[in-house]
Structure formats: structure tokens, C-alpha cells
Design a protein around this motif. Structure first.
Motif, PDB file in Angstrom:
ATOM      1  N   ALA A 197      -5.717   3.347  -0.214  1.00 52.41           N
ATOM      2  CA  ALA A 197      -4.396   2.739   0.190  1.00 52.41           C
ATOM      3  C   ALA A 197      -4.100   2.958   1.715  1.00 52.41           C
ATOM      4  CB  ALA A 197      -3.369   3.249  -0.892  1.00 52.41           C
ATOM      5  N   LEU A 255      -8.268   6.791  -4.686  1.00 46.30           N
ATOM      6  CA  LEU A 255      -7.405   5.721  -4.415  1.00 46.30           C
ATOM      7  C   LEU A 255      -6.454   6.032  -3.094  1.00 46.30           C
ATOM      8  CD1 LEU A 255      -6.384   5.154  -8.107  1.00 46.30           C
ATOM      9  CD2 LEU A 255      -7.878   3.676  -6.943  1.00 46.30           C
ATOM     10  N   GLY A 308       2.900   6.056  -5.554  1.00 44.72           N
ATOM     11  CA  GLY A 308       2.680   6.213  -7.212  1.00 44.72           C
ATOM     12  C   GLY A 308       1.457   7.289  -7.454  1.00 44.72           C
ATOM     13  N   PRO A 328       0.871  -1.230  -0.067  1.00 44.03           N
ATOM     14  CA  PRO A 328       0.046   0.132   0.024  1.00 44.03           C
ATOM     15  C   PRO A 328       0.860   1.303   0.134  1.00 44.03           C
ATOM     16  CG  PRO A 328      -0.118  -0.970   2.398  1.00 44.03           C
ATOM     17  CD  PRO A 328       0.575  -2.025   1.314  1.00 44.03           C
ATOM     18  N   ARG A 348       1.602   2.056  -3.634  1.00 45.58           N
ATOM     19  CA  ARG A 348       0.443   2.535  -4.205  1.00 45.58           C
ATOM     20  C   ARG A 348       0.334   3.852  -3.917  1.00 45.58           C
ATOM     21  NH1 ARG A 348      -1.516  -2.488  -3.180  1.00 45.58           N
ATOM     22  NH2 ARG A 348      -2.909  -1.724  -1.444  1.00 45.58           N
TER      23      ARG A 348
END
Length: 314
Positions: A295, A291, A269, A263, A266
Motif C-alpha cells: 500500500a 500488505l 486499516g 491506499p 488500507r
């Protein structure tokens, strides 16, 4: 020395003078009850003249043998220890002794050696009894030569029988224990040193005993075996606790290196993508924020789980 029927010394040899540190003139004519004699028993108490072997032999007409007496002499009041025999001489037409032959030999040095041995034995016994180990020794016939009190207590508890010094230890064991311990002892009698652990269970508690057995040497010859056995149950429990803690720490480390990383990657990112958006793409930011939130919640749950696991480590 010769005593007459009154108890007076009427003859002595040079050895008596040397041992008593007195001249013949100082010895002859004295009796055992002469106040110049200062004699003591082995316990240090006074040894009255009436109880001296010569006087007892005169009074009873019987031989008196192996009586230990301390004779104080000299300016330093040093003690000479002697062992005495008194043999009465009775004439054929008499019922009472007319002479007593007294012979004695000096044992001062022997007494000193025995005293040193006794003191050393007392020190060794104190050390053995203060140890937290069962300590025992046996000869080549498996006879118990020595054991401290803890050995007797533990043997009674674990083997359900009471053993004494000079008992043959194998006869107090049962079943496979006989063959197993006979094997241990025979290995040691061949010069080996053994270290092993054994588990015993009683109604009150479990015992994990670590036992060391070593040969007893007299010069180059093995004459028996000495054994030392300590209860390592608490140590075993502590080791198990540490192993459990290590297992939990390894699990936490795995979670941190695998579950937390996913996580977190992510999130990084999404953040990187947001940073690269143009102004006209702001509307699309909302989906990325969603998102990011998912996460973040996942990471929060993992961290909570790690904290919960760490709280169980004690």
C-alpha cells in the motif's frame, strides 16, 4: 476706407475706427506703408505695407479679396484680426486706379474659436493615435469620417485593400463580410450598441478582435456610428493557459480525493490491525507488514504522479 492713387487714406467710416481702435484723425492721411501700422500674417510673420490689399490693388489694378490680416494696437499689443477686400476704381480714360475702396470686417472672435477647435482637435487626435485600439467613425451612408492610423494599418492587413477618409467602407469588403457588417451598422443606426468578437487569420498571425460599435448622436438624432476594435489574441492565449492549468488542478484534486484515499485507507486499516494484535500473534505481523509495504508503494507512485503533473503547470 478710401485710398487715393498714392495710397493715402482719404475717407473712413465709424466702423473702421471701432475695429482699428483709432480715431479718424489717426487714420486719415496714412498709407499702408506707414511705419505706425503693425500688421501680421496668420502665421505671425510680418505683413509688409507693400503687400497690403490696398497697395496690391493700386499696383495691379485687380481686385484683392478675402485677405486675412492681424492688426496690433493698444498698449497691450493685442491683435485685431480682419478679413479685407480691396477694389480698385479706374476712370474710363485711364489704365491705372485713381482710388481703391477697402472694406474689412473683424474676425477676431471667429479666429479665437477656430484656434480653440484646432487645439481640441490636436488633443483628441493625440489620444486616438496613442490608443491600442482601431478607432473609426462613419456616417449613415457608410462613408468613413475618421480613423486612426492603427485602423488603416489593420484594415489593409486583414481586408487586403487600402481605404481612405470619405470612402464607402462596405465597398472595400467582400463576400459575406458585406452583409454581416452592413447588418452591424444598421443595428447601430437604429440605436443599438454592439459588442462582439471576430477571428481573422493572416500568414503571419491570428487576430482575435473585440469590437464595440455605438451610435453617434447630434442631439437626439443619430448621424453615424463610432467603432472601437482591440486585439485580444494575447488575452485569449492567457485565458487558454489558465483553463489548461485549472484542468490539471482539477485532475490533481480528483487524484487526491479518490486514488490517494484508497491506499491510505488500507495503510490505516493495517496499522490499526497491528495495534490490536496480542503478543503471541507477532509472527502474523509479517504478513500485515507486507500488505503495508504494498500500500505504501502504491501511495508513493500516486504521489510521484501528482508531483509530475504539478510540474507541468506554468
Amino acid at each position: 476706407m478710401y485710398h487715393d492713387h498714392t495710397g493715402q487714406i482719404i475717407a473712413n467710416n465709424p466702423a473702421a475706427e471701432r475695429i482699428l481702435k483709432l480715431s479718424s484723425d489717426q487714420i486719415l492721411g496714412k498709407t499702408s506703408i506707414d511705419p505706425t501700422w503693425h500688421t501680421i500674417h496668420e502665421d505671425g510673420s510680418e505683413f509688409p505695407g507693400e503687400e497690403h490689399p490696398a497697395m496690391v490693388a493700386l499696383r495691379t489694378g485687380k481686385e484683392v479679396r478675402n485677405v486675412v490680416m492681424g492688426v496690433k494696437s493698444g498698449s497691450d499689443d493685442s491683435v485685431t484680426w480682419i478679413v479685407i477686400d480691396a477694389i480698385p476704381e479706374i476712370l474710363p480714360d485711364s489704365k491705372t486706379p485713381h482710388h481703391v475702396l477697402v472694406s474689412f470686417s473683424e474676425i477676431t472672435q471667429i479666429k479665437a474659436i477656430k484656434s480653440q477647435i484646432k487645439e481640441k482637435k490636436a488633443v483628441l487626435t493625440a489620444i486616438m493615435e496613442s490608443a491600442n485600439e482601431s478607432i473609426w467613425a462613419l456616417d449613415l451612408n457608410y462613408r468613413l469620417l475618421y480613423a486612426n492610423q492603427l485602423f488603416f494599418e489593420r484594415f489593409k492587413l486583414l481586408q487586403k485593400s487600402e481605404i481612405s477618409i470619405n470612402d464607402q467602407i462596405l465597398s472595400f469588403l467582400s463576400g459575406e463580410m458585406v452583409e454581416k457588417w452592413e447588418g452591424y451598422f444598421n443595428q447601430v443606426f437604429q440605436g443599438e450598441e454592439l459588442l462582439f468578437n471576430e477571428h481573422y487569420q493572416t500568414t503571419s498571425m491570428d487576430y482575435n478582435l473585440e469590437t464595440t460599435i455605438k451610435p453617434i448622436y447630434s442631439g437626439a438624432k443619430i448621424i453615424g456610428a463610432a467603432a472601437f476594435s482591440k486585439n485580444i489574441s494575447d488575452m485569449a492565449k492567457h485565458i487558454q493557459i489558465i483553463e489548461n492549468q485549472n484542468s490539471k488542478l482539477r485532475e490533481i484534486a480528483w487524484i487526491q480525493s479518490h486514488l490517494v484515499r484508497a491506499p491510505l485507507a488500507r495503510i490505516m486499516g493495517v496499522v490499526n490491525a497491528i495495534e490490536n494484535f496480542e503478543e503471541h500473534e507477532v509472527q502474523e505481523h509479517k504478513s500485515f507488514i507486507g500488505l503495508l509495504k504494498i500500500a505504501s508503494l502504491e501511495l508513493d507512485e500516486i504521489i510521484r504522479d501528482v508531483v509530475k503533473k504539478s510540474e507541468t503547470i506554468d
